[in-house]
Design an enzyme around this catalytic site. Structure first.
Site, PDB file in Angstrom:
ATOM      1  N   GLU A 225      35.165  44.541  38.009  1.00  0.00           N
ATOM      2  CA  GLU A 225      35.801  44.570  39.328  1.00  0.00           C
ATOM      3  C   GLU A 225      35.680  45.964  39.950  1.00  0.00           C
ATOM      4  O   GLU A 225      35.426  46.109  41.144  1.00  0.00           O
ATOM      5  CB  GLU A 225      37.280  44.205  39.212  1.00  0.00           C
ATOM      6  CG  GLU A 225      37.567  42.771  38.801  1.00  0.00           C
ATOM      7  CD  GLU A 225      39.064  42.535  38.684  1.00  0.00           C
ATOM      8  OE1 GLU A 225      39.513  42.116  37.604  1.00  0.00           O
ATOM      9  OE2 GLU A 225      39.780  42.815  39.680  1.00  0.00           O
TER      10      GLU A 225
ATOM     11  N   HIS B   4      39.054  38.709  43.000  1.00  0.00           N
ATOM     12  CA  HIS B   4      39.713  37.789  42.064  1.00  0.00           C
ATOM     13  C   HIS B   4      39.010  37.876  40.719  1.00  0.00           C
ATOM     14  O   HIS B   4      37.773  37.863  40.668  1.00  0.00           O
ATOM     15  CB  HIS B   4      39.643  36.355  42.596  1.00  0.00           C
ATOM     16  CG  HIS B   4      40.377  35.375  41.740  1.00  0.00           C
ATOM     17  ND1 HIS B   4      41.750  35.239  41.776  1.00  0.00           N
ATOM     18  CD2 HIS B   4      39.928  34.493  40.819  1.00  0.00           C
ATOM     19  CE1 HIS B   4      42.118  34.300  40.907  1.00  0.00           C
ATOM     20  NE2 HIS B   4      41.040  33.851  40.307  1.00  0.00           N
TER      21      HIS B   4
HETATM   22  C1  GRF Z   1      42.933  42.657  39.236  1.00  0.00           C
HETATM   23  O1  GRF Z   1      42.467  41.963  38.105  1.00  0.00           O
HETATM   24  C2  GRF Z   1      42.597  41.853  40.463  1.00  0.00           C
HETATM   25  O2  GRF Z   1      41.431  41.053  40.367  1.00  0.00           O
HETATM   26  C3  GRF Z   1      43.748  40.944  40.552  1.00  0.00           C
HETATM   27  O3  GRF Z   1      44.865  41.715  40.199  1.00  0.00           O
HETATM   28  C4  GRF Z   1      44.451  42.720  39.295  1.00  0.00           C
HETATM   29  C5  GRF Z   1      44.967  43.993  39.924  1.00  0.00           C
HETATM   30  O4  GRF Z   1      44.719  45.061  39.274  1.00  0.00           O
HETATM   31  N1  GRF Z   1      43.887  40.347  41.867  1.00  0.00           N
HETATM   32  P1  GRF Z   1      45.030  46.533  39.907  1.00  0.00           P
HETATM   33  O5  GRF Z   1      46.390  46.507  40.544  1.00  0.00           O
HETATM   34  O6  GRF Z   1      43.947  46.817  40.914  1.00  0.00           O
HETATM   35  O7  GRF Z   1      44.947  47.429  38.723  1.00  0.00           O
END
Ligand code: GRF
Length: 216
Positions: free
Chosen positions: A171, A101
């Site tokens: 992330e 998240h």
């Molecule tokens: C990311 O910011 C994740 O934290 C959120 O959705 C976004 C997805 O990005 N849950 P991706 O599809 O991995 O590029």
């Protein structure tokens, strides 16, 4: 050691999936299958390019379909997956489903809090620190026990787009490290909490970062 098979659930473009595909090569884990909540998920093309089997859920709210689609993977990773995991599936996969998240939970999470809405809420609140959280999935959105967090300072002049980009970069480093550490630990059947140790994440002996505290 045979790499731990991981199923990755996606709904969007899949940059977190790509980070996993790139980072898990020759590691304790491997992406064994990619499951999408819809055929329009751009992440499916990334999986196909990597030669990873894919599936598209017809009924994301059907617990049997979700469990079957994960194909017996030891760890299920939600990477930009926007549907709620049915409670019966959570119960069958307890402590084996994790989610990333783009905020420091428990703040800025819950139903409807995804994508730029999260970063808009962070900026509107005036907090100095946001970040990324990996947590176990339970019966409610974004409420399961936290595994690891990585803080990202909010800068003057930040927009939801500039903040989202810096958090997404974090992330892409946090999620593979957590997956590799859980795999290295054999995906424990009880919740673990990880903390930064140098450039890795290891089992913490004290709670990870709390919202509002800096690492300084
Ligand atoms: C990311 O910011 C994740 O934290 C959120 O959705 C976004 C997805 O990005 N849950 P991706 O599809 O991995 O590029």
């Amino acid at each position: 050691m045979t790499p731990v098979p991981v199923a990755v659930l996606v709904s969007g473009g899949g940059t977190n999936l790509q980070a996993l595909l790139d980072a898990l090569r020759d590691s304790a884990a491997r992406v064994a299958r990619v499951v999408a909540s819809g055929a329009d998920a751009g992440a499916l093309e990334r999986a196909r390019r990597a030669g990873v089997p894919t599936a598209v859920l017809a009924h994301p709210d059907d617990p049997d379909e979700v469990v079957t689609a994960s194909g017996g993977a030891r760890l299920v990773v939600l990477a930009g997956y926007l549907k709620r995991i049915p409670p019966a599936a959570v119960a069958r996969l307890r402590w084996r489903v994790i989610n990333i998240h783009p905020a420091l939970l428990p703040a800025f999470g819950g139903p409807g809090m995804y994508g730029s809405r999260v970063h808009q809420a962070v900026l509107a609140s005036g907090v100095a620190l946001t970040g990324a959280t990996v947590h176990y999935v339970d019966e409610e959105y974004d409420r399961g026990p936290i595994i690891a967090q990585w803080p990202v300072p909010v800068r003057p002049g930040d927009t939801p787009e500039t903040l989202a980009a810096r958090v997404l970069a974090v992330e892409h480093r946090l999620l593979p490290q957590v997956v590799m550490e859980l795999a290295r630990l054999g995906v424990p059947e009880k919740p673990v909490r990880l903390a930064a140790s140098g450039s890795a994440f290891v089992v913490a002996d004290q709670p990870s970062v709390r919202v509002g505290e800096s690492r300084g």
